[in-house]
Design a protein around this motif. Structure first.
Motif, PDB file in Angstrom:
ATOM      1  N   ASP A  35       4.722  17.363   7.350  1.00 46.66           N
ATOM      2  CA  ASP A  35       3.808  16.319   7.836  1.00 46.66           C
ATOM      3  C   ASP A  35       2.867  16.935   8.858  1.00 46.66           C
ATOM      4  OD1 ASP A  35       2.520  13.985   8.489  1.00 46.66           O
ATOM      5  OD2 ASP A  35       4.198  13.120   9.579  1.00 46.66           O
ATOM      6  N   GLN A  36       1.657  17.297   8.392  1.00 41.55           N
ATOM      7  CA  GLN A  36       0.663  17.912   9.260  1.00 41.55           C
ATOM      8  C   GLN A  36      -0.663  17.183   9.132  1.00 41.55           C
ATOM      9  OE1 GLN A  36       0.658  22.242   9.567  1.00 41.55           O
ATOM     10  NE2 GLN A  36       2.128  22.273   7.879  1.00 41.55           N
ATOM     11  N   ALA A  37      -1.470  17.294  10.177  1.00 38.35           N
ATOM     12  CA  ALA A  37      -2.795  16.678  10.176  1.00 38.35           C
ATOM     13  C   ALA A  37      -3.801  17.638  10.795  1.00 38.35           C
ATOM     14  CB  ALA A  37      -2.778  15.375  10.976  1.00 38.35           C
ATOM     15  N   VAL A  38      -5.007  17.602  10.268  1.00 37.76           N
ATOM     16  CA  VAL A  38      -6.146  18.328  10.826  1.00 37.76           C
ATOM     17  C   VAL A  38      -7.205  17.276  11.125  1.00 37.76           C
ATOM     18  CG1 VAL A  38      -7.958  20.012  10.387  1.00 37.76           C
ATOM     19  CG2 VAL A  38      -5.634  20.449   9.566  1.00 37.76           C
ATOM     20  N   VAL A  39      -7.668  17.253  12.369  1.00 40.47           N
ATOM     21  CA  VAL A  39      -8.669  16.280  12.790  1.00 40.47           C
ATOM     22  C   VAL A  39      -9.909  17.036  13.261  1.00 40.47           C
ATOM     23  CG1 VAL A  39      -9.179  14.382  14.372  1.00 40.47           C
ATOM     24  CG2 VAL A  39      -6.854  14.679  13.489  1.00 40.47           C
ATOM     25  N   ALA A  40     -11.065  16.709  12.700  1.00 39.52           N
ATOM     26  CA  ALA A  40     -12.343  17.312  13.075  1.00 39.52           C
ATOM     27  C   ALA A  40     -13.229  16.214  13.652  1.00 39.52           C
ATOM     28  CB  ALA A  40     -13.004  17.962  11.866  1.00 39.52           C
ATOM     29  N   LEU A  41     -13.800  16.463  14.828  1.00 38.15           N
ATOM     30  CA  LEU A  41     -14.599  15.445  15.513  1.00 38.15           C
ATOM     31  C   LEU A  41     -15.946  15.997  15.951  1.00 38.15           C
ATOM     32  CD1 LEU A  41     -11.738  14.059  17.756  1.00 38.15           C
ATOM     33  CD2 LEU A  41     -12.676  12.983  15.705  1.00 38.15           C
ATOM     34  N   ASN A  42     -16.985  15.197  15.790  1.00 36.54           N
ATOM     35  CA  ASN A  42     -18.329  15.515  16.250  1.00 36.54           C
ATOM     36  C   ASN A  42     -18.675  14.522  17.356  1.00 36.54           C
ATOM     37  OD1 ASN A  42     -21.020  16.012  16.671  1.00 36.54           O
ATOM     38  ND2 ASN A  42     -21.667  15.584  14.575  1.00 36.54           N
ATOM     39  N   PHE A  43     -18.748  15.026  18.576  1.00 33.80           N
ATOM     40  CA  PHE A  43     -19.055  14.175  19.727  1.00 33.80           C
ATOM     41  C   PHE A  43     -20.541  14.192  20.078  1.00 33.80           C
ATOM     42  CE2 PHE A  43     -14.542  15.222  20.393  1.00 33.80           C
ATOM     43  CZ  PHE A  43     -14.035  13.951  20.561  1.00 33.80           C
ATOM     44  N   SER A  44     -21.364  14.743  19.203  1.00 34.21           N
ATOM     45  CA  SER A  44     -22.792  14.842  19.513  1.00 34.21           C
ATOM     46  C   SER A  44     -23.594  13.830  18.705  1.00 34.21           C
ATOM     47  CB  SER A  44     -23.314  16.261  19.214  1.00 34.21           C
ATOM     48  OG  SER A  44     -23.574  16.418  17.839  1.00 34.21           O
ATOM     49  N   GLY A  45     -24.843  13.683  19.076  1.00 35.45           N
ATOM     50  CA  GLY A  45     -25.753  12.805  18.367  1.00 35.45           C
ATOM     51  C   GLY A  45     -26.467  13.507  17.227  1.00 35.45           C
ATOM     52  N   GLU A  46     -26.014  14.709  16.867  1.00 39.17           N
ATOM     53  CA  GLU A  46     -26.634  15.477  15.794  1.00 39.17           C
ATOM     54  C   GLU A  46     -25.648  15.739  14.665  1.00 39.17           C
ATOM     55  OE1 GLU A  46     -28.469  19.045  17.232  1.00 39.17           O
ATOM     56  OE2 GLU A  46     -29.129  18.067  19.065  1.00 39.17           O
ATOM     57  N   ARG A  47     -26.176  15.913  13.486  1.00 43.59           N
ATOM     58  CA  ARG A  47     -25.384  16.260  12.309  1.00 43.59           C
ATOM     59  C   ARG A  47     -25.057  17.756  12.381  1.00 43.59           C
ATOM     60  NH1 ARG A  47     -27.223  17.036   6.285  1.00 43.59           N
ATOM     61  NH2 ARG A  47     -25.542  15.936   5.241  1.00 43.59           N
ATOM     62  N   HIS A  48     -23.796  18.118  12.089  1.00 40.99           N
ATOM     63  CA  HIS A  48     -23.398  19.521  12.161  1.00 40.99           C
ATOM     64  C   HIS A  48     -22.600  19.945  10.938  1.00 40.99           C
ATOM     65  CE1 HIS A  48     -24.710  20.327  16.226  1.00 40.99           C
ATOM     66  NE2 HIS A  48     -24.085  19.245  16.659  1.00 40.99           N
ATOM     67  N   GLU A  49     -22.864  21.165  10.491  1.00 41.14           N
ATOM     68  CA  GLU A  49     -22.047  21.810   9.473  1.00 41.14           C
ATOM     69  C   GLU A  49     -21.036  22.699  10.180  1.00 41.14           C
ATOM     70  OE1 GLU A  49     -24.202  23.821   6.391  1.00 41.14           O
ATOM     71  OE2 GLU A  49     -25.795  22.305   6.435  1.00 41.14           O
ATOM     72  N   LEU A  50     -19.814  22.736   9.675  1.00 49.65           N
ATOM     73  CA  LEU A  50     -18.808  23.608  10.246  1.00 49.65           C
ATOM     74  C   LEU A  50     -17.789  23.982   9.193  1.00 49.65           C
ATOM     75  CD1 LEU A  50     -16.097  21.750  12.219  1.00 49.65           C
ATOM     76  CD2 LEU A  50     -17.937  20.469  11.185  1.00 49.65           C
ATOM     77  N   ALA A  51     -17.047  25.040   9.468  1.00 49.45           N
ATOM     78  CA  ALA A  51     -15.933  25.445   8.619  1.00 49.45           C
ATOM     79  C   ALA A  51     -14.664  24.955   9.312  1.00 49.45           C
ATOM     80  CB  ALA A  51     -15.909  26.957   8.460  1.00 49.45           C
ATOM     81  N   VAL A  52     -14.006  23.982   8.715  1.00 51.50           N
ATOM     82  CA  VAL A  52     -12.806  23.382   9.307  1.00 51.50           C
ATOM     83  C   VAL A  52     -11.616  24.290   9.005  1.00 51.50           C
ATOM     84  CG1 VAL A  52     -11.275  21.382   9.334  1.00 51.50           C
ATOM     85  CG2 VAL A  52     -13.746  21.063   9.032  1.00 51.50           C
ATOM     86  N   PRO A  53     -10.971  24.857  10.049  1.00 50.87           N
ATOM     87  CA  PRO A  53      -9.812  25.714   9.816  1.00 50.87           C
ATOM     88  C   PRO A  53      -8.541  24.890   9.581  1.00 50.87           C
ATOM     89  CG  PRO A  53     -10.324  25.653  12.154  1.00 50.87           C
ATOM     90  CD  PRO A  53     -11.372  24.830  11.450  1.00 50.87           C
ATOM     91  N   PHE A  54      -7.707  25.371   8.670  1.00 55.13           N
ATOM     92  CA  PHE A  54      -6.448  24.699   8.341  1.00 55.13           C
ATOM     93  C   PHE A  54      -5.272  25.617   8.672  1.00 55.13           C
ATOM     94  CE2 PHE A  54      -9.393  22.090   6.190  1.00 55.13           C
ATOM     95  CZ  PHE A  54      -8.779  20.870   5.962  1.00 55.13           C
ATOM     96  N   PRO A  55      -4.137  25.046   9.048  1.00 54.64           N
ATOM     97  CA  PRO A  55      -2.979  25.869   9.417  1.00 54.64           C
ATOM     98  C   PRO A  55      -2.279  26.507   8.224  1.00 54.64           C
ATOM     99  CG  PRO A  55      -2.395  23.565   9.579  1.00 54.64           C
ATOM    100  CD  PRO A  55      -3.875  23.625   9.279  1.00 54.64           C
ATOM    101  N   GLN A  56      -2.481  25.948   7.024  1.00 57.84           N
ATOM    102  CA  GLN A  56      -1.850  26.521   5.838  1.00 57.84           C
ATOM    103  C   GLN A  56      -2.629  26.118   4.601  1.00 57.84           C
ATOM    104  OE1 GLN A  56       2.028  24.689   6.260  1.00 57.84           O
ATOM    105  NE2 GLN A  56       1.632  23.342   4.533  1.00 57.84           N
ATOM    106  N   PRO A  57      -2.582  26.950   3.547  1.00 64.85           N
ATOM    107  CA  PRO A  57      -3.273  26.616   2.304  1.00 64.85           C
ATOM    108  C   PRO A  57      -2.518  25.546   1.519  1.00 64.85           C
ATOM    109  CG  PRO A  57      -2.096  28.683   2.072  1.00 64.85           C
ATOM    110  CD  PRO A  57      -1.932  28.252   3.503  1.00 64.85           C
ATOM    111  N   GLY A  58      -3.215  25.007   0.536  1.00 58.35           N
ATOM    112  CA  GLY A  58      -2.592  24.019  -0.332  1.00 58.35           C
ATOM    113  C   GLY A  58      -3.414  22.758  -0.424  1.00 58.35           C
ATOM    114  N   PRO A  59      -2.877  21.730  -1.080  1.00 61.05           N
ATOM    115  CA  PRO A  59      -3.603  20.465  -1.193  1.00 61.05           C
ATOM    116  C   PRO A  59      -3.498  19.656   0.110  1.00 61.05           C
ATOM    117  CG  PRO A  59      -1.517  20.320  -2.361  1.00 61.05           C
ATOM    118  CD  PRO A  59      -1.628  21.726  -1.857  1.00 61.05           C
TER     119      PRO A  59
END
Length: 92
Positions: A35-59
């Motif tokens: 049971d793991q979760a990855v949370v990505a948050l944008n606190f700015s008023g602009e649109r951003h591209e990023l590479a979201v890192p994950f702790p392990q591969p898989g679905p």
């Protein structure tokens, strides 16, 4: 969602990406390996591209779009202003 997913309220928290200049935060939470979760948050008023890192591969299940994402290491993601993404493992 927090009530049904122990990983979202458990004590295990690790920052995975902190970008002060763009006001982006990605963190991992877990309650055991299943049971793991990855949370990505944008606190700015602009649109951003990023590479979201994950702790392990898989679905991983995108909890907001309901899509299954197959992860190797990182997933490219666009975050709209003041928005976020939540990915969950262990979801069938």
């Amino acid at each position: 969602m927090r009530r049904t997913r122990p990983s979202l309220r458990g004590p295990h928290y690790a920052a995975a990406l902190l970008d002060d200049a763009r006001r982006l935060l990605v963190f991992h939470r877990r309650r055991g390996q299943a049971d793991q979760a990855v949370v990505a948050l944008n606190f700015s008023g602009e649109r951003h591209e990023l590479a979201v890192p994950f702790p392990q591969p898989g679905p991983w299940h995108d909890a907001l779009t309901l899509e299954i994402v197959h992860v190797r290491q990182e997933v490219p993601r666009v975050l709209e202003p003041y928005s976020g993404a939540i990915y969950l493992s262990g979801v069938s």
